[in-house]
Design a protein around this motif. Sequence first.
Motif: not given
Length: 242
Positions: A82-83, A92-93, A101-105, A170-173
């Motif tokens: 759900q968003s 990420r949050a 578990a979060y993953g990023y590429e 997105g997290s950085w911004l």
Amino acid sequence: MSLATDAADQPTLYKRIRDDIEKRILTGEWPPGHRIPFEHELVARYGCSRMTVNKALSELAQADLIERRRRAGSFVRRPQHQSAVLKIADIRAEITALGRAYGYELIHRRQRTATAADRDRLGVQKAGKVVAITCRHSADKVPFAIEDRLIDLSSVPDAATADFSREPPGSWLLHHVPWTEAEHTISAIVADERTADALAITVGAPCLVIDRYTWRSARTITAVRLLYPGDSHRLVARFKGG
């Protein structure tokens, strides 16, 4: 085991099969997308009739733990996510909050002079510099979303040196750039070959699309398109009357 014995034990046996499969799913032994053994394999494993196996699988499907595909078999269903539509969420949050578990590429990052298409997407007139980013977010190693983002460097010059190989844009911004206005556009598409490969879904499968634009004092900060597998994501918004 005889048919008579199977019929007599059916209420207990089908529950045992259902509970066994459910335990494997909930403990992560069988992750999202894992194929459940075919019915004839379960019949041999548990020494029962096909009717008993079918009843156990039907209950698991009704509980949204598995999905049954004609001719393909049964598979562990991907969890529904759900968003919130009316806020800018940190993917990420969001994934971490689900207990996954979060993953990023980082798939692609390029800094360039804005093309005509870039200017049209950002709603700007001048051909300034932009950072174009494509990245993938995953939950428990399963693709969660593909992000295609443009950042206007005239509004966010620090983005030119930000290390987006380590931190999602997105997290950085959200942590570095305050915004005053945002817009969401929600739509749906069917996956082409490139999208299907990136999200580990089949060509032609439905995808949820969120196009988001953010501004600060009428200056464009970023434009981003987020693509989600349509069968594992939903948008929820709750409103209160005035």
